[in-house]
Design a protein around this motif. Structure first.
Motif, mmCIF file in Angstrom:
data_model
loop_
_atom_site.group_PDB
_atom_site.id
_atom_site.type_symbol
_atom_site.label_atom_id
_atom_site.label_comp_id
_atom_site.label_asym_id
_atom_site.label_seq_id
_atom_site.Cartn_x
_atom_site.Cartn_y
_atom_site.Cartn_z
ATOM 1 N N TRP A 110 0.648 8.022 -27.813
ATOM 2 C CA TRP A 110 0.733 6.986 -28.857
ATOM 3 C C TRP A 110 -0.524 7.033 -29.707
ATOM 4 O O TRP A 110 -1.640 6.896 -29.203
ATOM 5 N N ASN A 111 -0.335 7.185 -30.995
ATOM 6 C CA ASN A 111 -1.449 7.227 -31.936
ATOM 7 C C ASN A 111 -1.472 5.934 -32.735
ATOM 8 O O ASN A 111 -0.684 5.739 -33.659
ATOM 9 N N HIS A 112 -2.366 5.015 -32.339
ATOM 10 C CA HIS A 112 -2.491 3.738 -33.033
ATOM 11 C C HIS A 112 -3.935 3.556 -33.464
ATOM 12 O O HIS A 112 -4.865 3.924 -32.750
ATOM 13 N N ALA A 113 -4.114 2.968 -34.648
ATOM 14 C CA ALA A 113 -5.455 2.858 -35.227
ATOM 15 C C ALA A 113 -6.408 2.031 -34.365
ATOM 16 O O ALA A 113 -7.595 2.360 -34.249
ATOM 17 N N ASN A 114 -5.901 0.976 -33.735
ATOM 18 C CA ASN A 114 -6.790 0.053 -33.016
ATOM 19 C C ASN A 114 -6.568 0.006 -31.511
ATOM 20 O O ASN A 114 -7.407 -0.508 -30.778
ATOM 21 N N ILE A 115 -5.435 0.497 -31.043
ATOM 22 C CA ILE A 115 -5.113 0.428 -29.618
ATOM 23 C C ILE A 115 -5.197 1.826 -29.011
ATOM 24 O O ILE A 115 -4.550 2.755 -29.486
ATOM 25 N N HIS A 116 -6.008 1.943 -27.983
ATOM 26 C CA HIS A 116 -6.193 3.244 -27.335
ATOM 27 C C HIS A 116 -5.917 3.066 -25.843
ATOM 28 O O HIS A 116 -6.722 2.480 -25.119
ATOM 29 N N MET A 117 -4.789 3.565 -25.395
ATOM 30 C CA MET A 117 -4.444 3.470 -23.976
ATOM 31 C C MET A 117 -3.540 4.629 -23.589
ATOM 32 O O MET A 117 -2.857 5.226 -24.431
ATOM 33 N N GLY A 118 -3.576 4.936 -22.298
ATOM 34 C CA GLY A 118 -2.783 6.033 -21.780
ATOM 35 C C GLY A 118 -1.313 5.686 -21.707
ATOM 36 O O GLY A 118 -0.930 4.510 -21.730
ATOM 37 N N PRO A 119 -0.450 6.697 -21.587
ATOM 38 C CA PRO A 119 0.999 6.456 -21.559
ATOM 39 C C PRO A 119 1.439 5.603 -20.375
ATOM 40 O O PRO A 119 2.355 4.792 -20.504
ATOM 41 N N GLY A 120 0.775 5.772 -19.218
ATOM 42 C CA GLY A 120 1.160 4.984 -18.055
ATOM 43 C C GLY A 120 1.046 3.500 -18.318
ATOM 44 O O GLY A 120 1.894 2.703 -17.894
ATOM 45 N N GLU A 121 0.007 3.117 -19.077
ATOM 46 C CA GLU A 121 -0.244 1.701 -19.350
ATOM 47 C C GLU A 121 0.749 1.138 -20.353
ATOM 48 O O GLU A 121 1.373 0.094 -20.114
ATOM 49 N N PHE A 122 0.933 1.825 -21.498
ATOM 50 C CA PHE A 122 1.821 1.240 -22.505
ATOM 51 C C PHE A 122 3.300 1.375 -22.120
ATOM 52 O O PHE A 122 4.129 0.547 -22.498
ATOM 53 N N ILE A 123 3.635 2.396 -21.328
ATOM 54 C CA ILE A 123 5.021 2.516 -20.853
ATOM 55 C C ILE A 123 5.335 1.391 -19.869
ATOM 56 O O ILE A 123 6.427 0.816 -19.885
ATOM 57 N N ASN A 124 4.362 1.054 -19.032
ATOM 58 C CA ASN A 124 4.545 -0.057 -18.086
ATOM 59 C C ASN A 124 4.772 -1.365 -18.835
ATOM 60 O O ASN A 124 5.631 -2.178 -18.453
ATOM 61 N N ILE A 125 4.012 -1.574 -19.920
ATOM 62 C CA ILE A 125 4.186 -2.781 -20.735
ATOM 63 C C ILE A 125 5.572 -2.798 -21.366
ATOM 64 O O ILE A 125 6.258 -3.830 -21.376
ATOM 65 N N ALA A 126 6.006 -1.655 -21.889
ATOM 66 C CA ALA A 126 7.331 -1.572 -22.523
ATOM 67 C C ALA A 126 8.445 -1.805 -21.511
ATOM 68 O O ALA A 126 9.458 -2.449 -21.824
ATOM 69 N N GLU A 127 8.269 -1.309 -20.299
ATOM 70 C CA GLU A 127 9.278 -1.516 -19.252
ATOM 71 C C GLU A 127 9.427 -2.998 -18.949
ATOM 72 O O GLU A 127 10.541 -3.524 -18.844
#
Length: 549
Positions: free
Chosen positions: A336-353
């Motif tokens: 994920w390429n976001h200007a202000n948010i920098h996190m690994g896929p495990g973290e943002f996928i968990n949030i999306a789940e």
């Protein structure tokens, strides 16, 4: 009428009823005397409407209840009795029967109004009682909780506040039995009553309980909560079924963490959300949680628009066949390429789940992977891409049909698209997963078990499900020098081969690991020894240089 309306009405009535009986009696008597005086001075009962006496009688029923209304009905009848002339000027007396009839009417009105008001007060009192009660468990509800919090804070009494939540109540209702779920709620309520006392336990929602502990330090509340969690999570037999409840707990303290009911309940809810991340299922509130919660919300908001804004991109880590040293394909990894948010896929996928929209992201990954396979195929590179699928995706039938649509639209061989599922995903969806995997297999999509050995180890699933590949987790690869781990991996490889599966070792980083895996008969490897995850262009360059070398 809702609970809030009932409470407001009860409070208003209480303020009115607060008039003392003595004062109410004197005021009512004075009004009856005044009515009598008005009638006399106006010339007697012949000239004035005697029903004016109903006013003090009704007020007596209102302030002094039924017997007060009866008493003042009799007094009113006496005041307007035989000694009250019908015509004062002519000194004409009233008929006795008329006086008796009037008194009876006063009594009738007093009794009817008194009974009606008595019924209204009883009903209001019952509504007030129910507005403070959770009927299923018999515990006090959030209305009473807020009142108790206000009383404690106004009295400047320190207290600890605990929230207990049955984390698996929905699973029990869905997969066991709804009646078992209801009895589980009653069981937890009983355990909390025994531990803290019924007056201190409140029902905040269907599966959430709040405990108020006045004059209790945070450390002591923490110790009590740990003990209660240990007690509740012991398997219990309900209607002949063994049920293991999963309970989460959050704790805070007043005034350390706030004074108002709204503030404390909001913070307790934040801490309860974080308790699921704790191995013990227990979290004590701290102010950092608010910042973390805000960050989570901002991430969630950004994720909603990430697909539309084209912020996701894929990287590909090559998978190498050990015996031939040829490239078998790649695992497609989301970034994920976001200007202000920098996190690994495990973290943002968990949030999306947890937010319930992971399937939209998975669909993007499937579509992009199918298109990439087509692009590479047109440039002379035949590469299989395996993508990760979550448990939520398996509950969404549209994900499978969407994959079929993407494969058809891209015009690629379905065998070039693979799905990777963890053991946890398979075990969480046993009732549905087999038919879905069979459906994928019939489409030609290969299935891999990812991170094997780190989740729910169920070898029977390997036998009954259409799985083509088994991926050994990096945890075991990092421990290859240990003989015990070598024995485990060797046996896993033997088992997979006996079930006509290929084995992929993840996280291979050294030549020694490659050598050992080759000796054990492992089929494929994936890891930094050959390549890190690569962009689309980097993958093409890797394939070209690898084939030349």
């Amino acid at each position: 009428m809702n609970a809030k309306g009932t409470l407001m009405k009860a409070k208003k009535l209480k303020r009115i009823y607060h008039l003392s009986p003595g004062i109410a009696a004197l005021l009512t008597l004075g009004m009856e005397v005044l009515v009598g005086a008005i009638i006399y001075l106006s010339g007697g009962t012949e000239f004035v409407f005697t029903h004016l006496m109903y006013i003090p009688i009704i007020l007596a029923a209102y302030f002094l209840d039924l017997w007060g209304a009866i008493s003042f009905a009799v007094i009113g009848g006496l005041i307007l009795g035989p000694w009250m002339p019908m015509n004062v000027g002519s000194n004409i007396a009233q008929d006795i029967p008329a006086c008796v009839f009037r008194t009876c009417m006063f009594l009738l009105v007093g009794i009817v109004v008194g009974l009606m008001l008595q019924l209204i007060r009883t009903e209001s009192s019952e509504q007030l009682r129910l507005s403070y009660l959770e009927t299923q468990t018999g515990l006090s509800n959030s209305n009473r909780l807020r009142k108790e919090i206000s009383a404690l804070t106004l009295g400047k009494i320190d207290f600890s506040m605990l929230a207990f939540q049955i984390a698996n109540s929905l699973d029990i209702n869905a997969h066991v039995d709804y009646s078992i779920g209801e009895k589980s709620i009653l069981y937890v309520a009983e355990q909390l009553e025994n531990a803290f006392g019924k007056p201190n336990v409140f029902m905040a929602s269907t599966d959430t309980y709040i405990v108020l502990l006045p004059n209790t330090a945070l450390e002591h509340a923490n110790a009590m909560a740990s003990k209660v969690i240990s007690s509740i999570t012991v398997p219990v037999t309900i209607d002949g079924l063994i049920v293991r409840l999963k309970v989460q707990c959050a704790i805070l303290h007043s005034p350390s963490h706030g004074n108002s009911a709204d503030e404390l309940l909001r913070k307790l809810k934040i801490a309860l959300g974080r308790s699921q991340e704790s191995p013990q299922g227990l979290a004590v509130f701290n102010e950092e949680m608010i910042q973390q919660n805000r960050k989570k919300f901002e991430t969630l908001t950004a994720l909603y628009t990430a697909v539309q804004n084209n912020e996701f991109f894929m990287v590909y880590q090559p998978i190498i066949h050990i015996a031939s040293r040829t490239i078998r394909g790649a695992e497609g990894l989301l970034r994920w390429n976001h200007a202000n948010i920098h996190m690994g896929p495990g973290e943002f996928i968990n949030i999306a789940e947890k937010a319930g929209f992971i399937s939209e992201i998975t669909k993007w990954v499937i579509q992009h992977s199918a298109q990439q396979i087509r692009i590479w195929q047109d440039s002379g590179i035949t590469a299989k891409i395996a993508v990760n699928v979550s448990s939520k995706d398996l509950n969404d039938d549209s994900v499978i049909s969407y994959a079929q649509e993407c494969v058809k639209k891209a015009g690629i061989d379905p065998k070039l698209l693979g799905f990777e599922l963890t053991e946890r995903v398979i075990m969480e969806n046993q009732s549905k997963v087999k038919s879905l995997l069979n459906q994928m297999q019939s489409m030609g999509i290969g299935i891999s078990i990812d991170d094997f050995g780190t989740g729910y180890n169920s070898l029977i699933q390997l036998v009954t499900l259409p799985i083509s590949n088994l991926k050994i987790d990096k945890f075991f690869i990092d421990r290859l020098e240990h003989e015990n781990d070598q024995a485990v991996i060797r046996e896993v490889i033997r088992l997979a081969h006996s079930l006509q599966m290929e084995v992929i070792a993840e996280g291979v980083e050294t030549e020694r690991q490659l050598q050992l895996l080759e000796e054990m008969g492992c089929d494929n490897i994936q890891g930094y020894y050959f390549s890190k995850p690569l962009s689309e262009k980097e993958y093409v360059q890797f394939v070209a240089s690898y084939q030349q070398s």
